[in-house]
Design an enzyme around this catalytic site. Structure first.
Site, PDB file in Angstrom:
ATOM      1  N   THR A   1     -15.232 -92.775 -46.374  1.00 21.65           N
ATOM      2  CA  THR A   1     -15.945 -93.456 -47.453  1.00 21.65           C
ATOM      3  C   THR A   1     -16.808 -94.606 -46.937  1.00 21.65           C
ATOM      4  OG1 THR A   1     -15.507 -94.980 -49.306  1.00 21.65           O
ATOM      5  CG2 THR A   1     -13.742 -94.703 -47.754  1.00 21.65           C
ATOM      6  N   ASP A   2     -17.805 -94.990 -47.727  1.00 23.48           N
ATOM      7  CA  ASP A   2     -18.611 -96.180 -47.384  1.00 23.48           C
ATOM      8  C   ASP A   2     -17.804 -97.472 -47.556  1.00 23.48           C
ATOM      9  OD1 ASP A   2     -18.506 -96.177 -50.194  1.00 23.48           O
ATOM     10  OD2 ASP A   2     -20.678 -96.285 -50.490  1.00 23.48           O
ATOM     11  N   GLU A   3     -16.679 -97.389 -48.279  1.00 25.10           N
ATOM     12  CA  GLU A   3     -15.937 -98.616 -48.600  1.00 25.10           C
ATOM     13  C   GLU A   3     -15.313 -99.255 -47.364  1.00 25.10           C
ATOM     14  OE1 GLU A   3     -13.721 -98.447 -52.248  1.00 25.10           O
ATOM     15  OE2 GLU A   3     -14.980 -96.843 -53.027  1.00 25.10           O
TER      16      GLU A   3
ATOM     17  N   TYR B   1      -7.031 -99.523 -50.495  1.00 27.49           N
ATOM     18  CA  TYR B   1      -7.598 -98.171 -50.303  1.00 27.49           C
ATOM     19  C   TYR B   1      -8.522 -98.135 -49.099  1.00 27.49           C
ATOM     20  CZ  TYR B   1     -11.000 -94.386 -50.833  1.00 27.49           C
ATOM     21  OH  TYR B   1     -11.843 -93.322 -50.578  1.00 27.49           O
TER      22      TYR B   1
ATOM     23  N   LYS C   1      -8.210 -96.166 -45.466  1.00 31.83           N
ATOM     24  CA  LYS C   1      -9.209 -95.193 -44.981  1.00 31.83           C
ATOM     25  C   LYS C   1      -9.775 -95.655 -43.643  1.00 31.83           C
ATOM     26  CE  LYS C   1     -10.614 -91.931 -46.698  1.00 31.83           C
ATOM     27  NZ  LYS C   1     -10.150 -90.499 -46.666  1.00 31.83           N
TER      28      LYS C   1
HETATM   29  P1  NAD Z   1      -8.820 -87.022 -55.326  1.00 30.63           P
HETATM   30  O1  NAD Z   1      -7.863 -88.158 -55.531  1.00 30.63           O
HETATM   31  O2  NAD Z   1      -9.517 -86.428 -56.492  1.00 30.63           O
HETATM   32  O3  NAD Z   1      -8.075 -85.817 -54.577  1.00 30.63           O
HETATM   33  C1  NAD Z   1      -7.212 -86.012 -53.498  1.00 30.63           C
HETATM   34  C2  NAD Z   1      -6.440 -84.723 -53.271  1.00 30.63           C
HETATM   35  O4  NAD Z   1      -5.578 -84.917 -52.146  1.00 30.63           O
HETATM   36  C3  NAD Z   1      -5.556 -84.323 -54.457  1.00 30.63           C
HETATM   37  O5  NAD Z   1      -5.683 -82.948 -54.719  1.00 30.63           O
HETATM   38  C4  NAD Z   1      -4.147 -84.664 -53.981  1.00 30.63           C
HETATM   39  O6  NAD Z   1      -3.147 -83.827 -54.562  1.00 30.63           O
HETATM   40  C5  NAD Z   1      -4.277 -84.442 -52.487  1.00 30.63           C
HETATM   41  N1  NAD Z   1      -3.294 -85.203 -51.706  1.00 30.63           N
HETATM   42  C6  NAD Z   1      -2.954 -86.513 -51.853  1.00 30.63           C
HETATM   43  N2  NAD Z   1      -2.010 -86.851 -50.959  1.00 30.63           N
HETATM   44  C7  NAD Z   1      -1.760 -85.740 -50.220  1.00 30.63           C
HETATM   45  C8  NAD Z   1      -0.900 -85.463 -49.122  1.00 30.63           C
HETATM   46  N3  NAD Z   1      -0.086 -86.401 -48.629  1.00 30.63           N
HETATM   47  N4  NAD Z   1      -0.915 -84.214 -48.596  1.00 30.63           N
HETATM   48  C9  NAD Z   1      -1.709 -83.250 -49.106  1.00 30.63           C
HETATM   49  N5  NAD Z   1      -2.536 -83.449 -50.158  1.00 30.63           N
HETATM   50  C10 NAD Z   1      -2.565 -84.682 -50.690  1.00 30.63           C
HETATM   51  O7  NAD Z   1      -9.849 -87.563 -54.235  1.00 30.63           O
HETATM   52  P2  NAD Z   1     -11.393 -87.207 -54.032  1.00 30.63           P
HETATM   53  O8  NAD Z   1     -12.211 -88.119 -54.858  1.00 30.63           O
HETATM   54  O9  NAD Z   1     -11.569 -85.748 -54.159  1.00 30.63           O
HETATM   55  O10 NAD Z   1     -11.578 -87.657 -52.511  1.00 30.63           O
HETATM   56  C11 NAD Z   1     -11.388 -86.727 -51.448  1.00 30.63           C
HETATM   57  C12 NAD Z   1     -11.639 -87.440 -50.136  1.00 30.63           C
HETATM   58  O11 NAD Z   1     -12.974 -87.948 -50.108  1.00 30.63           O
HETATM   59  C13 NAD Z   1     -10.724 -88.629 -49.896  1.00 30.63           C
HETATM   60  O12 NAD Z   1     -10.371 -88.633 -48.531  1.00 30.63           O
HETATM   61  C14 NAD Z   1     -11.586 -89.829 -50.254  1.00 30.63           C
HETATM   62  O13 NAD Z   1     -11.184 -90.970 -49.525  1.00 30.63           O
HETATM   63  C15 NAD Z   1     -12.946 -89.335 -49.818  1.00 30.63           C
HETATM   64  N6  NAD Z   1     -14.099 -89.929 -50.524  1.00 30.63           N
HETATM   65  C16 NAD Z   1     -14.130 -89.942 -51.890  1.00 30.63           C
HETATM   66  C17 NAD Z   1     -15.247 -90.462 -52.528  1.00 30.63           C
HETATM   67  C18 NAD Z   1     -15.355 -90.452 -54.035  1.00 30.63           C
HETATM   68  O14 NAD Z   1     -16.326 -90.994 -54.584  1.00 30.63           O
HETATM   69  N7  NAD Z   1     -14.439 -89.820 -54.765  1.00 30.63           N
HETATM   70  C19 NAD Z   1     -16.310 -90.980 -51.790  1.00 30.63           C
HETATM   71  C20 NAD Z   1     -16.236 -90.950 -50.386  1.00 30.63           C
HETATM   72  C21 NAD Z   1     -15.125 -90.408 -49.774  1.00 30.63           C
HETATM   73  P1  TYD Z   2     -14.462 -96.295 -59.245  1.00 29.34           P
HETATM   74  O1  TYD Z   2     -14.984 -95.085 -59.948  1.00 29.34           O
HETATM   75  O2  TYD Z   2     -13.028 -96.639 -59.386  1.00 29.34           O
HETATM   76  O3  TYD Z   2     -14.882 -96.146 -57.704  1.00 29.34           O
HETATM   77  P2  TYD Z   2     -14.828 -97.242 -56.504  1.00 29.34           P
HETATM   78  O4  TYD Z   2     -13.998 -98.383 -56.930  1.00 29.34           O
HETATM   79  O5  TYD Z   2     -14.213 -96.441 -55.402  1.00 29.34           O
HETATM   80  O6  TYD Z   2     -16.265 -97.610 -56.243  1.00 29.34           O
HETATM   81  O7  TYD Z   2     -15.309 -97.542 -59.728  1.00 29.34           O
HETATM   82  C1  TYD Z   2     -16.717 -97.569 -59.609  1.00 29.34           C
HETATM   83  C2  TYD Z   2     -17.173 -98.925 -60.083  1.00 29.34           C
HETATM   84  O8  TYD Z   2     -16.935 -99.029 -61.500  1.00 29.34           O
HETATM   85  C3  TYD Z   2     -16.435-100.082 -59.445  1.00 29.34           C
HETATM   86  O9  TYD Z   2     -17.349-101.159 -59.257  1.00 29.34           O
HETATM   87  C4  TYD Z   2     -15.384-100.470 -60.484  1.00 29.34           C
HETATM   88  C5  TYD Z   2     -16.075-100.135 -61.800  1.00 29.34           C
HETATM   89  N1  TYD Z   2     -15.195 -99.711 -62.894  1.00 29.34           N
HETATM   90  C6  TYD Z   2     -15.291-100.326 -64.140  1.00 29.34           C
HETATM   91  O10 TYD Z   2     -16.097-101.258 -64.344  1.00 29.34           O
HETATM   92  N2  TYD Z   2     -14.484 -99.878 -65.151  1.00 29.34           N
HETATM   93  C7  TYD Z   2     -13.574 -98.879 -64.971  1.00 29.34           C
HETATM   94  O11 TYD Z   2     -12.826 -98.530 -65.918  1.00 29.34           O
HETATM   95  C8  TYD Z   2     -13.501 -98.247 -63.686  1.00 29.34           C
HETATM   96  C9  TYD Z   2     -12.519 -97.138 -63.438  1.00 29.34           C
HETATM   97  C10 TYD Z   2     -14.339 -98.692 -62.686  1.00 29.34           C
END
Ligand code: NAD
Ligand code: TYD
Length: 356
Positions: free
Chosen positions: A132-134, A158, A162
């Site tokens: 992630t960018d975070e 988080y 990561k």
């Molecule tokens: P999500 O929370 O929707 O899904 C995570 C999945 O991993 C779930 O299906 C969960 O059951 C599984 N999981 C959790 N713990 C596990 C374990 N110990 N063993 C096996 N499976 C396990 O997450 P997402 O949004 O789909 O993110 C997927 C990946 O992409 C993550 O690594 C996250 O850090 C990264 N990522 C997400 C975003 C975003 O905007 N959502 C952006 C950049 C990177």
């Molecule tokens: P989120 O979707 O949780 O992603 P991340 O924290 O990984 O960027 O949140 C996106 C942005 O929206 C973040 O600045 C927090 C804000 N946010 C709200 O203002 N209200 C909400 O209910 C949620 C879930 C997030």
């Protein structure tokens, strides 16, 4: 065959569906099925022999080793993680266990498996870690976007977990020669997104007549990417990425949270107007800010575009319209993930301060 971890979650499921739509290569999908894992996301693959699902924990090194030996994948793509910042603030333990210990165990299983491979199977093996960018921390308003060489400064449990996993992946390459690739992506949105994250939560709450909780002043900036564009970026990196390198993935779509919620409300006003004909924007509610809330993320994805020829297919306008339409078209999916209880703990920690 490729091995995907976390393939029942938001991005992982989109990736599996996308992968099988554009390649014919089977997928071994390993997922623990936490609250975020949902096999309904993969319902369209029911009976498809190209998709093998195994419920398992990536932190279970023995099972990972067995599955690798049995299925002999040519690559591992590690999506499995605890992914929600708010949950990490109120309960970091699972984040350390899965994101740090889990990645470590998976790396060790992969290293043992890869060490025993020979010839082309060994030289073409890849471990792609999805991050992630975070991990880069927060930007001031006029700072340039994060590049791959930006220093790591994670601020939430988080992002710290990561960042730790990214460092382990890097070290397994430098120390043991494991052929790794890492992608760092900005905020994703699109179908199958669990409604605890900003965009799906706003859609689902708006339709249910509930408040749309905006943390702090709502002026925090995120860089949004349509999930299928993230999937295509991962395919590009898997195909042609340089071993040991990291690639930023982003959509050049910096938006404040208020911009996002306003855009979602405007689309819902058009596509599913409220019965009273007032705007969904009336449901916006400012609530207590998230502790340690990062102010701005922005990704410079030029390396991926320049070196591997990747470009996102969607603009924010096309992607958000598709997303809102998907939620309107899939009320059963929404109902099934909406037990209601998963938000209770958020309401405990983010008290209502007033309405917009
Ligand atoms: P999500 O929370 O929707 O899904 C995570 C999945 O991993 C779930 O299906 C969960 O059951 C599984 N999981 C959790 N713990 C596990 C374990 N110990 N063993 C096996 N499976 C396990 O997450 P997402 O949004 O789909 O993110 C997927 C990946 O992409 C993550 O690594 C996250 O850090 C990264 N990522 C997400 C975003 C975003 O905007 N959502 C952006 C950049 C990177
Ligand atoms: P989120 O979707 O949780 O992603 P991340 O924290 O990984 O960027 O949140 C996106 C942005 O929206 C973040 O600045 C927090 C804000 N946010 C709200 O203002 N209200 C909400 O209910 C949620 C879930 C997030």
């Amino acid at each position: 065959m490729i091995l995907v971890t976390g393939g029942a979650g938001f991005i992982g499921a989109n990736f599996v569906l996308d992968w099988l739509a554009v390649t014919n290569e089977p997928v071994l999908n390993i997922d623990k099925l936490t609250y975020a894992g949902n096999l309904q996301n993969l319902a369209s693959l029911h009976g498809d022999a190209r998709h093998i699902f195994v419920q398992a924990d990536i932190a279970d090194g023995k099972t990972m080793a067995q599955l690798l030996a049995q299925h002999q994948p040519r690559a591992i793509i590690n999506f499995a993680a605890e992914s929600h910042v708010d949950r990490s603030i109120h309960g970091p333990e699972d984040f350390i266990q899965t994101n740090v210990v889990g990645t470590f165990r998976l790396l060790e299983a992969a290293r043992a498996y890869w060490s025993d491979l020979e010839g082309a199977a060994k030289s073409s093996f890849r471990f792609l870690h999805v991050s992630t960018d975070e991990v880069f921390g927060t930007l001031a308003p006029h700072d340039p976007a994060f590049t791959e060489t930006h220093s790591y400064a994670p601020n939430s449990p988080y992002s710290a977990s990561k960042a730790a996993s990214d460092h382990l992946v890097r070290a397994w390459h430098h120390t043991y020669g494991l052929p790794v690739l890492t992608t760092n992506c900005s905020n994703n949105y699109g179908p199958l997104h669990f409604p605890e994250k900003l965009i799906p939560l706003m859609i689902v709450n708006a339709l249910a007549g509930k408040p749309l909780p905006i943390y702090g002043d709502g002026m925090q900036v995120r860089d949004w990417l349509y999930v299928r564009d993230h999937c295509s970026a991962i395919r590009h990196v898997l195909d042609a990425g340089k071993l040991g390198e990291t690639y930023n993935v982003g959509g050049w779509n910096e938006k404040t949270n208020l911009d996002i919620v306003t855009a979602v409300c405007a689309l819902l006003d058009e596509l599913r107007p409220r019965a009273d004909r007032k705007s969904y924007a009336e449901q916006m509610t400012f609530v207590t800010d998230r502790p340690g809330h990062d102010r701005r993320y922005a990704m410079d994805a030029r390396k991926l575009e320049r070196e591997l020829g990747w470009k996102p297919a969607e603009t924010f306008e096309t992607g958000i319209r598709k997303t809102v339409q998907w939620y309107l078209d899939n009320p059963q999916w929404v109902a099934s993930v909406q037990s209601g209880s998963y938000r209770d703990w958020v309401q405990k920690h983010y008290s209502l301060e007033g309405s917009a």
